[in-house]
Design a protein around this motif. Structure first.
Motif, PDB file in Angstrom:
ATOM      1  N   PHE A 104       0.858  -1.185   0.000  1.00  0.00           N
ATOM      2  CA  PHE A 104       0.000   0.000   0.000  1.00  0.00           C
ATOM      3  C   PHE A 104       0.892   1.232   0.000  1.00  0.00           C
ATOM      4  N   SER A 105       0.660   2.089  -0.940  1.00  0.00           N
ATOM      5  CA  SER A 105       1.479   3.293  -1.072  1.00  0.00           C
ATOM      6  C   SER A 105       0.990   4.366  -0.101  1.00  0.00           C
ATOM      7  N   MET A 106       1.795   4.598   0.943  1.00  0.00           N
ATOM      8  CA  MET A 106       1.435   5.620   1.917  1.00  0.00           C
ATOM      9  C   MET A 106       1.560   7.009   1.295  1.00  0.00           C
ATOM     10  N   PRO A 107       0.630   7.896   1.632  1.00  0.00           N
ATOM     11  CA  PRO A 107       0.719   9.263   1.100  1.00  0.00           C
ATOM     12  C   PRO A 107       1.864  10.028   1.746  1.00  0.00           C
ATOM     13  N   ARG A 108       2.256  11.087   1.097  1.00  0.00           N
ATOM     14  CA  ARG A 108       3.292  11.962   1.625  1.00  0.00           C
ATOM     15  C   ARG A 108       2.803  13.407   1.532  1.00  0.00           C
ATOM     16  N   ILE A 109       3.243  14.216   2.462  1.00  0.00           N
ATOM     17  CA  ILE A 109       3.030  15.647   2.340  1.00  0.00           C
ATOM     18  C   ILE A 109       4.283  16.218   1.696  1.00  0.00           C
ATOM     19  N   GLU A 110       4.127  16.761   0.506  1.00  0.00           N
ATOM     20  CA  GLU A 110       5.288  17.269  -0.214  1.00  0.00           C
ATOM     21  C   GLU A 110       5.971  18.393   0.565  1.00  0.00           C
ATOM     22  N   LEU A 111       7.255  18.561   0.304  1.00  0.00           N
ATOM     23  CA  LEU A 111       8.033  19.552   1.041  1.00  0.00           C
ATOM     24  C   LEU A 111       7.444  20.950   0.910  1.00  0.00           C
ATOM     25  N   THR A 112       6.893  21.252  -0.267  1.00  0.00           N
ATOM     26  CA  THR A 112       6.309  22.580  -0.456  1.00  0.00           C
ATOM     27  C   THR A 112       5.125  22.792   0.472  1.00  0.00           C
ATOM     28  N   ASN A 113       4.334  21.736   0.704  1.00  0.00           N
ATOM     29  CA  ASN A 113       3.191  21.846   1.607  1.00  0.00           C
ATOM     30  C   ASN A 113       3.632  21.823   3.064  1.00  0.00           C
ATOM     31  N   ARG A 114       4.706  21.076   3.326  1.00  0.00           N
ATOM     32  CA  ARG A 114       5.190  21.010   4.707  1.00  0.00           C
ATOM     33  C   ARG A 114       5.737  22.356   5.171  1.00  0.00           C
ATOM     34  N   PHE A 115       6.253  23.116   4.231  1.00  0.00           N
ATOM     35  CA  PHE A 115       6.854  24.396   4.589  1.00  0.00           C
ATOM     36  C   PHE A 115       5.842  25.315   5.266  1.00  0.00           C
ATOM     37  N   GLY A 116       4.619  25.295   4.806  1.00  0.00           N
ATOM     38  CA  GLY A 116       3.595  26.142   5.398  1.00  0.00           C
ATOM     39  C   GLY A 116       2.829  25.486   6.511  1.00  0.00           C
ATOM     40  N   SER A 117       3.227  24.280   6.884  1.00  0.00           N
ATOM     41  CA  SER A 117       2.465  23.532   7.894  1.00  0.00           C
ATOM     42  C   SER A 117       3.333  23.139   9.082  1.00  0.00           C
ATOM     43  N   GLN A 118       4.429  23.855   9.294  1.00  0.00           N
ATOM     44  CA  GLN A 118       5.349  23.452  10.356  1.00  0.00           C
ATOM     45  C   GLN A 118       4.694  23.501  11.732  1.00  0.00           C
ATOM     46  N   ASN A 119       3.890  24.522  11.981  1.00  0.00           N
ATOM     47  CA  ASN A 119       3.231  24.611  13.288  1.00  0.00           C
ATOM     48  C   ASN A 119       2.259  23.459  13.485  1.00  0.00           C
ATOM     49  N   ALA A 120       1.524  23.112  12.415  1.00  0.00           N
ATOM     50  CA  ALA A 120       0.579  22.005  12.506  1.00  0.00           C
ATOM     51  C   ALA A 120       1.316  20.687  12.732  1.00  0.00           C
ATOM     52  N   ILE A 121       2.400  20.474  11.983  1.00  0.00           N
ATOM     53  CA  ILE A 121       3.176  19.239  12.141  1.00  0.00           C
ATOM     54  C   ILE A 121       3.770  19.176  13.538  1.00  0.00           C
ATOM     55  N   HIS A 122       4.242  20.312  14.042  1.00  0.00           N
ATOM     56  CA  HIS A 122       4.790  20.353  15.401  1.00  0.00           C
ATOM     57  C   HIS A 122       3.723  19.996  16.430  1.00  0.00           C
ATOM     58  N   SER A 123       2.491  20.419  16.196  1.00  0.00           N
ATOM     59  CA  SER A 123       1.414  20.121  17.149  1.00  0.00           C
ATOM     60  C   SER A 123       1.080  18.642  17.201  1.00  0.00           C
ATOM     61  N   LEU A 124       1.481  17.892  16.179  1.00  0.00           N
ATOM     62  CA  LEU A 124       1.280  16.435  16.169  1.00  0.00           C
ATOM     63  C   LEU A 124       2.620  15.717  16.294  1.00  0.00           C
ATOM     64  N   GLY A 125       3.470  16.231  17.145  1.00  0.00           N
ATOM     65  CA  GLY A 125       4.700  15.522  17.480  1.00  0.00           C
ATOM     66  C   GLY A 125       5.881  15.802  16.597  1.00  0.00           C
ATOM     67  N   GLY A 126       5.747  16.701  15.618  1.00  0.00           N
ATOM     68  CA  GLY A 126       6.894  17.081  14.801  1.00  0.00           C
ATOM     69  C   GLY A 126       7.196  16.153  13.642  1.00  0.00           C
ATOM     70  N   ASP A 127       6.353  15.179  13.386  1.00  0.00           N
ATOM     71  CA  ASP A 127       6.574  14.226  12.294  1.00  0.00           C
ATOM     72  C   ASP A 127       5.312  14.213  11.436  1.00  0.00           C
ATOM     73  N   TRP A 128       5.427  14.539  10.152  1.00  0.00           N
ATOM     74  CA  TRP A 128       4.247  14.621   9.293  1.00  0.00           C
ATOM     75  C   TRP A 128       3.525  13.274   9.171  1.00  0.00           C
ATOM     76  N   ARG A 129       4.249  12.173   9.381  1.00  0.00           N
ATOM     77  CA  ARG A 129       3.606  10.857   9.285  1.00  0.00           C
ATOM     78  C   ARG A 129       2.578  10.656  10.396  1.00  0.00           C
ATOM     79  N   ASN A 130       2.738  11.374  11.511  1.00  0.00           N
ATOM     80  CA  ASN A 130       1.756  11.264  12.596  1.00  0.00           C
ATOM     81  C   ASN A 130       0.364  11.691  12.147  1.00  0.00           C
ATOM     82  N   LEU A 131       0.305  12.585  11.164  1.00  0.00           N
ATOM     83  CA  LEU A 131      -1.008  13.028  10.671  1.00  0.00           C
ATOM     84  C   LEU A 131      -1.810  11.844  10.162  1.00  0.00           C
ATOM     85  N   PHE A 132      -1.192  10.985   9.359  1.00  0.00           N
ATOM     86  CA  PHE A 132      -1.929   9.867   8.771  1.00  0.00           C
ATOM     87  C   PHE A 132      -2.155   8.749   9.793  1.00  0.00           C
TER      88      PHE A 132
END
Length: 301
Positions: A104-132
């Motif tokens: 199963f191909s896990m989704p990724r948040i592209e770097l361009t999208n991660r750039f504007g979502s650092q606060n959100a990613i930080h609120s979920l432990g600092g790892d974008w994979r925590n979102l999924f």
């Protein structure tokens, strides 16, 4: 993750040297017991499944909580992920949690999208994979557990986080411990089912045996004897507690582990045997910082 244990160690209502907590800490890792009894407070690693359950039981929709965290720009990606998992599950109905397979191909948040979502990613432990992981727990994991617990979605069940009391005859005070409690109406009664989050359906006999003897916080007893289940945080299975430790042995074993917690030895067993678990420990900073002195410091290995 071992979030429930570290929350209990942080709970100021629990005595620092309580035998039950000393035993549970030593059972997890002797070094954890050493640091706790020495007065150090753990810093539990972020647990996306635990946080999802807290949010789910607090009210509000998945969209509302993700927006609160700052993921409003990723809502379409989240929707697509949920739909992809639904489709993949329908194609592989005989496989537990097929979305966890390497096919199963896990989704990724592209770097361009991660750039504007650092606060959100930080609120979920600092790892974008925590979102999924969070989204999957909300959309699928809880429903997998519900099916494994034989809880009808139409039954009007209630899932909540409760602090229950663990006590043994030789201890004077109870220990408050976080548990996930399902209350399910069946006819004119309400059945109580208590779930402990585990991996690979491993049932720690001490923790589960203590939970089987727990009482609710407050003055009112359980309306009926709760059933104890392990809730697998990966594949979504729910399994009834299979007790292999004789009930009369529980107190003796807890006393023995508590004595070991106080007097040692305090070897870092996970670091020697399964270092990946160290990343889930609330005391990883103490063990892995070289400027700290411990009775069996990792820098001396």
């Amino acid at each position: 993750m071992y979030t429930d244990l570290f929350l209990a160690l942080l709970n100021r209502k629990n005595a620092r040297a309580h035998p039950i907590l000393s035993a549970l800490a030593y059972l997890f890792c002797p070094m954890t017991a050493y640091w706790w009894l020495a007065g150090a407070d753990p810093v539990p690693p972020f647990d996306p499944v635990w946080q999802c359950l807290l949010d789910l039981t607090s009210g509000g929709t998945l969209r509302e909580h993700l927006t609160r965290y700052g993921f409003e720009g990723q809502l379409e990606e989240v929707r697509q992920y949920i739909e992809r998992v639904r489709l993949y599950r329908s194609q592989h109905p005989a496989i537990l949690a097929p979305e966890l397979s390497p096919f199963f191909s896990m989704p990724r948040i592209e770097l361009t999208n991660r750039f504007g979502s650092q606060n959100a990613i930080h609120s979920l432990g600092g790892d974008w994979r925590n979102l999924f992981t969070y989204v999957r727990a909300w959309a699928y994991l809880v429903q997998d557990w519900r099916a494994g617990l034989n809880v009808d979605s139409e039954s009007g069940y209630l899932l909540k986080n409760e602090k229950v009391s663990l006590i043994l005859p030789f201890t004077r005070l109870p220990v408050q411990f976080d548990a996930w409690v399902w209350k399910v109406p069946v006819g004119h009664v309400v059945e109580t089912k208590i779930g402990l989050l585990v991996s690979n359906l491993e049932q720690d006999q001490i923790s589960f045996s203590l939970m089987a003897k727990c009482s609710p916080s407050g003055d009112h007893p359980w309306p009926n004897t709760p059933a104890i289940f392990s809730l697998d945080r990966e594949n979504g299975q729910a399994q009834a507690f299979d007790q292999t430790l004789p009930g009369r042995e529980l107190e003796r074993v807890v006393q023995h582990l508590s004595d070991l917690a106080r007097h040692g030895p305090h070897h870092p067993l996970h670091a020697l045997r399964q270092p990946s678990i160290c990343r889930k420990c609330g005391y990883q900073n103490q063990c892995f910082k070289r400027d700290l002195i411990s009775p069996f410091a990792l820098k001396d290995l």
